[in-house]
Design a protein around this motif. Structure first.
Motif, PDB file in Angstrom:
ATOM      1  N   MET A   1       1.076  -1.538  -0.038  1.00 28.58           N
ATOM      2  CA  MET A   1      -0.127  -0.206  -0.026  1.00 28.58           C
ATOM      3  C   MET A   1       0.732   1.549   0.117  1.00 28.58           C
ATOM      4  O   MET A   1       1.898   1.173  -0.185  1.00 28.58           O
ATOM      5  N   TRP A   2       0.468   2.207  -1.134  1.00 24.72           N
ATOM      6  CA  TRP A   2       1.034   3.576  -0.820  1.00 24.72           C
ATOM      7  C   TRP A   2       0.334   4.292   0.158  1.00 24.72           C
ATOM      8  O   TRP A   2      -0.755   4.283  -0.265  1.00 24.72           O
ATOM      9  N   SER A   3       1.259   5.210   0.825  1.00 24.09           N
ATOM     10  CA  SER A   3       0.387   5.945   1.770  1.00 24.09           C
ATOM     11  C   SER A   3       1.699   7.106   2.670  1.00 24.09           C
ATOM     12  O   SER A   3       2.120   6.760   2.852  1.00 24.09           O
ATOM     13  N   THR A   4       0.405   8.267   2.377  1.00 22.12           N
ATOM     14  CA  THR A   4       0.964   9.756   2.975  1.00 22.12           C
ATOM     15  C   THR A   4       0.617   9.531   3.814  1.00 22.12           C
ATOM     16  O   THR A   4      -0.989   9.914   4.025  1.00 22.12           O
ATOM     17  N   PRO A   5       0.867   9.703   5.641  1.00 29.29           N
ATOM     18  CA  PRO A   5       0.023   9.496   6.439  1.00 29.29           C
ATOM     19  C   PRO A   5      -0.827  11.477   6.431  1.00 29.29           C
ATOM     20  O   PRO A   5       0.159  11.857   7.541  1.00 29.29           O
ATOM     21  N   ASN A   6      -1.605  11.710   6.207  1.00 32.83           N
ATOM     22  CA  ASN A   6      -2.885  12.652   6.329  1.00 32.83           C
ATOM     23  C   ASN A   6      -3.987  12.294   6.614  1.00 32.83           C
ATOM     24  O   ASN A   6      -4.788  11.709   5.316  1.00 32.83           O
ATOM     25  N   LYS A  51       0.269  -2.178  -9.069  1.00 28.79           N
ATOM     26  CA  LYS A  51      -0.132  -2.311 -10.263  1.00 28.79           C
ATOM     27  C   LYS A  51      -1.310  -1.282 -10.204  1.00 28.79           C
ATOM     28  O   LYS A  51      -1.306  -0.120 -10.889  1.00 28.79           O
ATOM     29  N   LEU A  52      -2.690  -0.587  -9.224  1.00 22.79           N
ATOM     30  CA  LEU A  52      -3.369  -0.031  -8.805  1.00 22.79           C
ATOM     31  C   LEU A  52      -2.234   1.265  -9.201  1.00 22.79           C
ATOM     32  O   LEU A  52      -3.011   1.966  -9.227  1.00 22.79           O
ATOM     33  N   HIS A  53      -1.651   1.311  -7.903  1.00 18.04           N
ATOM     34  CA  HIS A  53      -0.925   2.742  -8.020  1.00 18.04           C
ATOM     35  C   HIS A  53      -0.292   3.050  -9.485  1.00 18.04           C
ATOM     36  O   HIS A  53      -0.896   4.353 -10.028  1.00 18.04           O
ATOM     37  N   GLN A  54       0.286   2.939 -10.060  1.00 18.53           N
ATOM     38  CA  GLN A  54       1.147   2.893 -11.345  1.00 18.53           C
ATOM     39  C   GLN A  54      -0.791   3.217 -12.873  1.00 18.53           C
ATOM     40  O   GLN A  54      -0.458   4.128 -13.349  1.00 18.53           O
ATOM     41  N   ILE A  62      -1.187  11.072  -6.091  1.00 22.30           N
ATOM     42  CA  ILE A  62      -1.636   9.969  -4.646  1.00 22.30           C
ATOM     43  C   ILE A  62      -0.642  10.078  -3.682  1.00 22.30           C
ATOM     44  O   ILE A  62      -0.147  10.498  -3.147  1.00 22.30           O
ATOM     45  N   GLN A  63      -2.302  10.257  -2.674  1.00 22.06           N
ATOM     46  CA  GLN A  63      -1.846  10.224  -1.226  1.00 22.06           C
ATOM     47  C   GLN A  63      -1.551   8.761  -0.882  1.00 22.06           C
ATOM     48  O   GLN A  63      -0.844   8.794   0.093  1.00 22.06           O
ATOM     49  N   SER A  64      -2.392   8.269  -1.341  1.00 22.74           N
ATOM     50  CA  SER A  64      -3.098   6.852  -1.036  1.00 22.74           C
ATOM     51  C   SER A  64      -3.388   5.962  -1.373  1.00 22.74           C
ATOM     52  O   SER A  64      -4.388   6.559  -1.940  1.00 22.74           O
ATOM     53  N   SER A  65      -3.127   4.559  -1.963  1.00 22.08           N
ATOM     54  CA  SER A  65      -4.229   3.562  -3.071  1.00 22.08           C
ATOM     55  C   SER A  65      -4.075   2.225  -1.996  1.00 22.08           C
ATOM     56  O   SER A  65      -2.724   1.831  -1.361  1.00 22.08           O
ATOM     57  N   LYS A  66      -4.775   1.704  -2.287  1.00 24.11           N
ATOM     58  CA  LYS A  66      -4.932   0.127  -1.389  1.00 24.11           C
ATOM     59  C   LYS A  66      -5.993  -0.445  -2.279  1.00 24.11           C
ATOM     60  O   LYS A  66      -7.135  -0.786  -3.009  1.00 24.11           O
ATOM     61  N   VAL A  67      -5.141  -1.846  -2.487  1.00 23.34           N
ATOM     62  CA  VAL A  67      -6.356  -2.748  -2.985  1.00 23.34           C
ATOM     63  C   VAL A  67      -6.507  -3.879  -1.239  1.00 23.34           C
ATOM     64  O   VAL A  67      -5.631  -4.154  -0.724  1.00 23.34           O
ATOM     65  N   VAL A  68      -7.722  -3.598  -1.383  1.00 22.98           N
ATOM     66  CA  VAL A  68      -8.440  -4.668  -0.537  1.00 22.98           C
ATOM     67  C   VAL A  68      -8.078  -5.688  -0.177  1.00 22.98           C
ATOM     68  O   VAL A  68      -8.534  -6.907  -1.475  1.00 22.98           O
ATOM     69  N   VAL A  69      -7.648  -6.515   0.769  1.00 21.64           N
ATOM     70  CA  VAL A  69      -7.300  -8.186   1.160  1.00 21.64           C
ATOM     71  C   VAL A  69      -7.460  -8.697   2.290  1.00 21.64           C
ATOM     72  O   VAL A  69      -8.256  -8.510   3.570  1.00 21.64           O
ATOM     73  N   SER A  70      -7.973 -10.129   1.882  1.00 21.55           N
ATOM     74  CA  SER A  70      -8.034 -10.759   3.087  1.00 21.55           C
ATOM     75  C   SER A  70      -7.414 -11.418   4.242  1.00 21.55           C
ATOM     76  O   SER A  70      -6.047 -10.703   4.386  1.00 21.55           O
ATOM     77  N   LYS A  76     -10.223  -8.747  -2.122  1.00 22.58           N
ATOM     78  CA  LYS A  76     -10.955  -8.583  -1.622  1.00 22.58           C
ATOM     79  C   LYS A  76     -11.666  -8.206  -3.409  1.00 22.58           C
ATOM     80  O   LYS A  76     -13.023  -8.223  -3.075  1.00 22.58           O
ATOM     81  N   GLY A  77     -11.401  -8.026  -4.029  1.00 22.68           N
ATOM     82  CA  GLY A  77     -11.430  -7.436  -5.018  1.00 22.68           C
ATOM     83  C   GLY A  77     -12.235  -6.190  -5.614  1.00 22.68           C
ATOM     84  O   GLY A  77     -12.608  -5.736  -6.854  1.00 22.68           O
ATOM     85  N   TYR A  78     -10.888  -4.939  -4.166  1.00 22.66           N
ATOM     86  CA  TYR A  78     -12.162  -4.146  -4.884  1.00 22.66           C
ATOM     87  C   TYR A  78     -10.737  -2.744  -4.007  1.00 22.66           C
ATOM     88  O   TYR A  78     -10.179  -3.731  -3.058  1.00 22.66           O
ATOM     89  N   GLY A  79     -10.756  -1.704  -4.148  1.00 21.70           N
ATOM     90  CA  GLY A  79      -9.229  -1.008  -3.906  1.00 21.70           C
ATOM     91  C   GLY A  79      -9.786   0.579  -3.646  1.00 21.70           C
ATOM     92  O   GLY A  79     -11.495   0.856  -3.804  1.00 21.70           O
ATOM     93  N   PHE A  80      -9.083   1.329  -2.947  1.00 19.39           N
ATOM     94  CA  PHE A  80      -9.473   2.709  -2.577  1.00 19.39           C
ATOM     95  C   PHE A  80      -8.243   3.669  -3.151  1.00 19.39           C
ATOM     96  O   PHE A  80      -6.866   2.764  -3.138  1.00 19.39           O
ATOM     97  N   VAL A  81      -8.654   4.766  -3.820  1.00 20.58           N
ATOM     98  CA  VAL A  81      -7.013   5.754  -4.200  1.00 20.58           C
ATOM     99  C   VAL A  81      -7.411   7.591  -4.108  1.00 20.58           C
ATOM    100  O   VAL A  81      -8.483   7.703  -4.393  1.00 20.58           O
ATOM    101  N   GLN A  82      -6.540   7.799  -3.241  1.00 16.89           N
ATOM    102  CA  GLN A  82      -6.634   9.268  -2.323  1.00 16.89           C
ATOM    103  C   GLN A  82      -6.220  10.495  -3.354  1.00 16.89           C
ATOM    104  O   GLN A  82      -4.463   9.415  -3.499  1.00 16.89           O
TER     105      GLN A  82
END
Length: 186
Positions: A1-6, A51-54, A62-70, A76-82
């Motif tokens: 996960m790529w993240s900026t702490p904000n 890959k999501l970040h790319q 991008i401040q943060s991006s994440k694919v949600v995992v079990s 889990k097939g979805y993710g978020f990008v900020q």
């Protein structure tokens, strides 16, 4: 996960996008609402955090991006990008909505917090009631909840011996009555 702490910016929802695979099933009403199919509403399993970040980085910072995992580490097939700016998120949504990635058509839309999603499209008539005392009866529940509107059905869940499991459901005729009861009793 790529993240900026904000966390304040992330929690505000501004500049956030939600991503999932789009299937034809998303466009039709399904009878099997409890489906746990691995292929329904999922990103391709080959899309990881990098890959999501790319995929999304070409639209802005991008401040943060994440694919949600079990717990097992499987997507889990979805993710978020900020993004840093709402404009970047809107650009990504506009350009990637419906795009094909890894042979999957994507759904990319604005992130909406769960509480807000429920309120926006809420037309639920059923209210879940928990932490009921052992001596709670359906008659007492009717008495407590009928002040909020017409009750069409009500049940306290019971075990095989007829003992309350501590929860039940109150079904109102009008969804506004559910909201009023929830706001008052919660």
């Amino acid at each position: 996960m790529w993240s900026t702490p904000n966390s304040e910016a992330r929690l505000s929802g501004i500049g956030n996008a939600f991503v999932k695979k789009l299937n034809i099933e998303d466009h039709i009403q399904r009878d099997d609402h409890n489906s746990s199919s691995d292929t329904w509403q999922n990103l391709a399993s080959t899309i990881d955090n990098l890959k999501l970040h790319q995929i999304f980085s070409k639209f802005g910072d991008i401040q943060s991006s994440k694919v949600v995992v079990s717990q097992e580490g499987k997507s889990k097939g979805y993710g978020f990008v900020q993004y840093s700016t709402p404009e970047s998120a809107l650009d990504a949504i506009e350009k990637l909505q419906g795009a094909t990635v890894e042979r999957m058509e994507l759904y990319v839309g604005p992130f909406i917090r769960r509480a807000d999603r429920i309120q926006e499209g809420s037309s639920f008539n059923n209210l879940y009631v928990k932490n009921l005392d052992d001596d709670m009866t359906e008659e007492i529940l009717v008495e407590k909840f009928s002040e909020f509107g017409k009750i069409t059905s009500l049940v306290i869940s019971k075990d095989a011996n007829g003992t309350s499991k501590g929860f039940g459901f109150v079904n109102f005729e009008n969804p506004d009555d559910v909201k009023r009861a929830k706001d008052t009793m919660h």
